[in-house]
Design an enzyme around this catalytic site. Structure first.
Site, short mmCIF file in Angstrom:
data_model
loop_
_atom_site.label_atom_id
_atom_site.label_comp_id
_atom_site.label_asym_id
_atom_site.label_seq_id
_atom_site.Cartn_x
_atom_site.Cartn_y
_atom_site.Cartn_z
N HIS A 33 43.46 35.52 39.40
CA HIS A 33 43.62 37.16 40.07
C HIS A 33 43.86 36.84 41.40
CE1 HIS A 33 41.79 41.19 40.60
NE2 HIS A 33 41.74 41.13 42.40
N ASP A 35 45.83 39.50 44.30
CA ASP A 35 45.78 40.42 45.19
C ASP A 35 46.58 40.50 45.04
OD1 ASP A 35 43.09 41.97 44.71
OD2 ASP A 35 42.19 40.00 45.58
N ASP A 161 39.23 45.01 38.49
CA ASP A 161 38.40 44.51 39.98
C ASP A 161 38.04 45.98 40.60
OD1 ASP A 161 36.99 43.50 42.10
OD2 ASP A 161 39.53 42.83 43.10
N HIS A 430 44.70 47.38 44.05
CA HIS A 430 42.94 48.07 44.93
C HIS A 430 42.92 47.29 46.31
CE1 HIS A 430 42.63 44.32 42.01
NE2 HIS A 430 41.89 44.09 42.78
ZN LIG Z 1 41.20 42.23 43.53
#
Ligand SMILES: [Zn+2]
Length: 1015
Positions: A33, A35, A161, A430
């Site tokens: 994941h 970001d 997420d 996000h």
């Molecule tokens: Zn995230």
């Protein structure tokens, strides 16, 4: 992202039901994941781990055919592909092992389905505060790149997420050709119930109007969410994270990272296998099929994937060798392999209607409703950049069609557009537009956006100036003081509707006159700005055709011209000041009311309070009490004293309190707008105000300017620390417990107020991306905004919009990552308020929201020598207005540049395609929302687009352009009601190939070709 607040322990396998004889089939999905922002900037992340993810994963996949990986965030993948991946990494991923004949290119790994792109957008976008325009953009960019480079199209989403799930996103994924959707963050108590009743999987009909046509199978991740469960009963270290934790700013030179899990050895193998099998069996009990999705990874993983696979390979082999004993089998898998297995089960699934999963709470005190209003400035700039992009895209498309050999270089223009597309896409992450990032990451987004917007401005100026008269530039001299008194103004309408509107220009002189192209004076008004003592607001009444621009000449002076009707001088509006009123002196209200009239309303202002008192909606002659002022929630900053508020979370420990003690007012009566300026003082004795409302009441009697929208711009800040400020609009509407807010600007959601044992205020907050309203049997009170906010209706008749937050707390996690939100900025959001009968309001509110989003683009040019009359363009015709019916909105008109047929698989990018025009049209209304406007509309695209050029062919495409809709097949899923998600027959291929019928809430996407005379 943030870590889950609750530690999930692996329970020992005892009483969990499973299939008696068959081992559970486990799909171990390796993922990282990543970001695109949050605590570290994109550059820092690339350096510390993100580039290494793709470098090491592609190497590891080529070593063993069984290994898999899913790639999610395209921004990181493309940064790696364009800037980091070497030719050998692209072409052969095992250069060091020459004895192996098989050498894999990334293209091969993708084609064989071992490296799978899921979701496929530039980022994993937030779903609560993102606008549909931007969701489409970031997917179109990602999908275009993937298809052009690898010839594949993502078919599955991976929304692991985002802080709550919208009902609009499954619709967009269905329209993009996806087979299945995946979400994770839903209310803790709801997820618990879904697990117990095996209802984590369902078929979602996200749109009330599109229903089963765009339904999509949806998987909700179980309580372990997207991270591998890390608790090991035999070790005090976490498990399954053999590559440890990524290090910032530099990766360790010796390759040894902190917190690496115990290696899989002879001693640990069985214990690891039992732990994993137990977890799989626990999870299998929550699902209806015998398949378990076992995400292997978490935040920032697989940057050293050789260690990951080297440990997991023997572990999985061991489990499979003893699958009878363990009751499970395990295999590396992509998301498609998991969903394929579930699909093959042929089960009948429950249907979920258009209800969403917002808001989202992780426990009774943890409502993730604060981020709806965190970082108001970032939310505003992101939306402005998006609007500028839309304008620039439409203009460049018009330009390409009409001046294919014009002097604006197409590659230069596309580079500007792509930079802006990239910046607007990136911030949809996000932890981007949500405001949940660290301050340096927020600065990074702002910098990328503002830099790209400067490029966008250059492009707009070039398009407006260059084709018209090249001589201007050669003869242009530096403007002197005298010349500064004349300016040209270009006003462009980026919507495919004719509009009448008021354009506001900032001026440095107190007097002005404005003329149109035929030198006729234009109605104008000038007055001192509310925001500054040295500038003036010039209001110009403008009528603009769809996708058309007009030019004006502005003349400024220190003194007014002698006779206004002749010299066309602007109406000089002057402020009427009212005495400051203290809250403490409010004894009687409603005695001294001052009316402000427009075509639509009679507003009554109370001179005893300097607040709005009531609004009479003239058409219905209904008077509604309406008051507006600022209140604040005082947040707790000490974790030992109770729940705190932060970037993510809003915790109202008590009701809001009035945020001011005194109000001053000025009214500026005008001929075009009347402005009401209200200034709110925190303390009675304060010299400076902390909040203000400037309301513009349209006064254009007899013009076509719609009078419903009362445009209000607020100013708030700097706030006191631990204050969350709301604008309260109270009314006498009997709206009860119901509020309506939008999901992503696409559809309205009914929000019925719920009571909870704790935290009722915060859990009744909802995202307002564009619109919120309340209504009773007769009237509707609507707010539309220029950026996202949080909104609530805590009592009947009230709309409460959270506009700004400044917070600090002592939670170590928040402090460690600098996520307390100590935002000391002054913010200036704009809302339009409308009050009307329900019938009238339902006809206009969506258009009002779109018009606020896409206000005319104003370019002011200091070129006094410019020839006034534009030279005729030989060989090309003037574009005329492009006008869609009122219920259809031109969602996209652009030249994406992607090549939708070449799959190079290498770094050499094919030539951009400058001739392919991407067109999206959306029906704004829901089924049954309006007796007339909800009906399907048939348009002839050749006729409608005639103003742009001669259409030679149209081809209907999937939402992100990668599929010809005729060849797009989506999996069907059996549902309890038996309604299949069949494609509706498209009526465009009737007698007239250019005729299209668009029904309620449909979004239709086309590639449009224009005649070679135009291109
Ligand atoms: Zn995230």
């Amino acid at each position: 992202m943030r870590l889950l607040p609750v530690m999930f322990y692996l329970i020992s396998y005892s009483n969990v039901l499973t299939y008696a004889n068959e081992p559970i089939q486990t799909f171990v999905i390796p993922h990282s994941h990543m970001d695109v922002g949050w605590v570290y900037t994109i550059q820092e992340s690339m350096h510390a781990y993100a580039a290494n993810v793709y470098t090491s994963v592609t190497e590891e996949l080529s070593k063993d055919k069984n290994r898999r990986f899913i790639a999610v965030e395209q921004e990181f993948f493309r940064l790696w592909w364009d800037d980091v991946a070497s030719v050998s990494q692209k072409k052969q991923v095992r250069p060091w092992h020459n004895s192996w004949k098989c050498q894999y290119t990334v293209l091969q790994l993708v084609k064989e389905g071992r490296l799978e792109f899921v979701l496929g957008g530039q980022v994993m976008p937030d779903e609560a505060v993102t606008d549909i325009d931007d969701l489409l953009l970031q997917m179109t960019e990602g999908h275009g790149f993937i298809f052009q480079t690898f010839g594949v199209r993502p078919r599955f989403s991976w929304g692991v997420d985002p802080f709550g799930a919208s009902a609009a996103t499954p619709v967009l994924f269905a329209l993009s050709g996806f087979h299945a959707h995946l979400v994770s963050r839903v209310d803790y108590d709801l997820k618990d119930a879904m697990q117990k009743t095996k209802k984590l999987q369902f078929v979602w009909r996200g749109s009330a109007s599109l229903q089963e046509q765009q339904q999509i199978f949806t998987h909700t991740m179980d309580q372990f969410s997207y991270c591998t469960p890390s608790y090991l009963p035999f070790s005090n270290r976490s498990g399954f994270y053999w590559n440890g934790v990524a290090m910032f700013p530099d990766p360790p030179k010796d390759g040894v990272y902190p917190n690496m899990s115990l290696p899989v050895t002879k001693q640990t193998l069985h214990a690891y296998a039992s732990t994993m099998a137990d977890n799989i069996k626990q999870r299998a009990g929550w699902f209806r099929t015998n398949h378990v999705l076992w995400p292997w990874g978490c935040d920032k993983q697989f940057y050293n994937s050789s260690v990951q696979f080297a440990n997991m390979d023997p572990l999985m082999d061991y489990i499979n060798q003893n699958s009878k004993d363990f009751g499970v089998t395990v295999q590396y898998a992509t998301l498609s392999e998991y969903f394929q297995a579930v699909h093959n089960s042929q089960l009948v699934w429950d249907v979920r209607d258009s209800e969403d999963f917002l808001p989202y709470s992780t426990d009774s005190h943890q409502a993730w409703t604060g981020f709806y209003a965190s970082r108001n400035i970032l939310k505003g700039v992101a939306r402005r950049a998006s609007a500028q992009l839309h304008a620039a895209e439409t203009l460049f498309t018009l330009y390409r069609i009409n001046y294919p050999d014009g002097p604006v270089a197409k590659d230069w223009a596309l580079a500007k557009l792509r930079a802006l597309r990239w910046a607007v896409s990136e911030v949809q992450h996000h932890d981007g537009i949500t405001g949940t990032e660290s301050p340096k990451v927020a600065d990074m987004y702002l910098q990328h956006l503002t830099r790209a917007m400067m490029g966008g401005k250059e492009l707009l100026a070039a398009i407006f100036l260059l084709p018209h008269n090249i001589d201007i530039f050669s003869s242009h001299k530096k403007a002197d003081a005298h010349q500064a008194l004349e300016r040209h103004l270009i006003v462009y309408n980026p919507l495919a509707w004719n509009i009448s509107t008021v354009v506001n220009v900032t001026a440095n002189f107190p007097c002005a006159s404005v003329f149109d192209e035929s030198r006729q004076p234009v109605p104008t008004q000038i007055q001192r700005s509310a925001a500054s003592n040295v500038t003036y607001d010039l209001f110009i009444l403008a009528e603009l055709g769809g996708l058309q621009h007009r030019k004006y000449l502005m003349k400024f002076s220190e003194k007014p011209c002698p006779w206004r009707p002749k010299c066309g001088g602007a109406f000089e509006a002057r402020a009427v000041p009212f005495e400051r009123r203290s809250v403490r002196d409010w004894r009687k209200v409603g005695r001294r009311l001052l009316p402000v009239l427009s075509d639509c309303y009679k507003l009554m202002i109370d001179q005893d309070t300097n607040l709005l008192h009531s609004i009479t909606h003239l058409q219905d002659k209904r008077r509604v009490r309406v008051t507006q002022d600022f209140w604040e929630y005082r947040a707790n900053g000490d974790v030992k004293a109770g729940p705190i508020s932060d970037n993510y979370i809003f915790s109202a420990n008590a009701s809001a309190v009035r945020a001011y003690e005194a109000v001053r007012m000025e009214i500026i009566p005008g001929e075009i707008v009347t402005e009401i300026r209200q200034y709110f003082y925190r303390k009675e004795s304060d010299e400076d105000y902390v909040f203000s409302i400037v309301t513009r009441v349209p006064e254009c009697f007899g013009s076509k300017v719609r009078c419903h929208g009362l445009e209000q711009t607020y100013s708030l800040g700097p706030l006191a620390v631990n204050a969350e400020v709301v604008l309260r609009t109270g009314s006498s509407l009997k709206s009860g417990r119901t509020l309506y807010t939008d999901d992503n600007g696409y559809q309205m959601m009914k929000r019925t107020r719920k009571e909870f044992a704790n935290n009722t205020i915060a859990r009744n907050y909802f995202p307002m991306v564009r619109t919120a309203y309340i209504e009773d049997g007769l009237s509707r009170l609507v707010l539309v905004g220029d950026r996202a906010h949080g909104v609530s209706s805590q009592v009947g008749g009230q709309l409460e919009v959270m506009l700004h937050r400044r917070l600090w707390n002592n939670l170590p996690w928040n402090l460690g990552y600098n996520l307390t939100l100590n935002d000391s900025s002054v913010v200036r959001p704009t809302l339009r308020m409308m009050l009307a009968s329900k019938g009238v309001a339902s006809k206009i509110y969506q258009r009002e929201a779109v018009e606020l989003q896409h206000r005319p683009v104003v370019v002011s040019i200091d070129l006094p020598q410019m020839h006034w009359t534009e030279k005729a363009h030989e060989g090309s015709r003037r574009a005329s207005a492009v006008v869609l019916p009122p219920n259809l909105h031109l969602l996209t008109l652009s030249i994406p540049g992607w090549n939708y047929s070449v799959h190079s698989g290498e770094n050499a990018q094919p030539e951009p395609d400058y001739d392919r025009v991407l067109l999206r049209i959306m029906h704004l209304f829901e089924e049954g929302e309006d007796p007339e406007l909800s009906k399907p509309v048939t348009i002839n695209l050749k006729d409608v687009l005639w103003g742009m050029g001669e259409v030679s062919a149209i081809e209907e495409r999937s939402l992100t352009g990668t599929w010809d809709v005729g060849s797009l097949q989506r999996w069907t899923w059996k549902t309890a009601d038996g309604k299949a998600g069949k494609k509706k027959s498209r009526r465009r291929f009737g007698d007239d190939p250019f005729s299209v019928t668009i029904s309620a809430k449909e979004i239709r996407t086309f590639f449009v070709s224009f005649d070679s005379r135009n291109l």
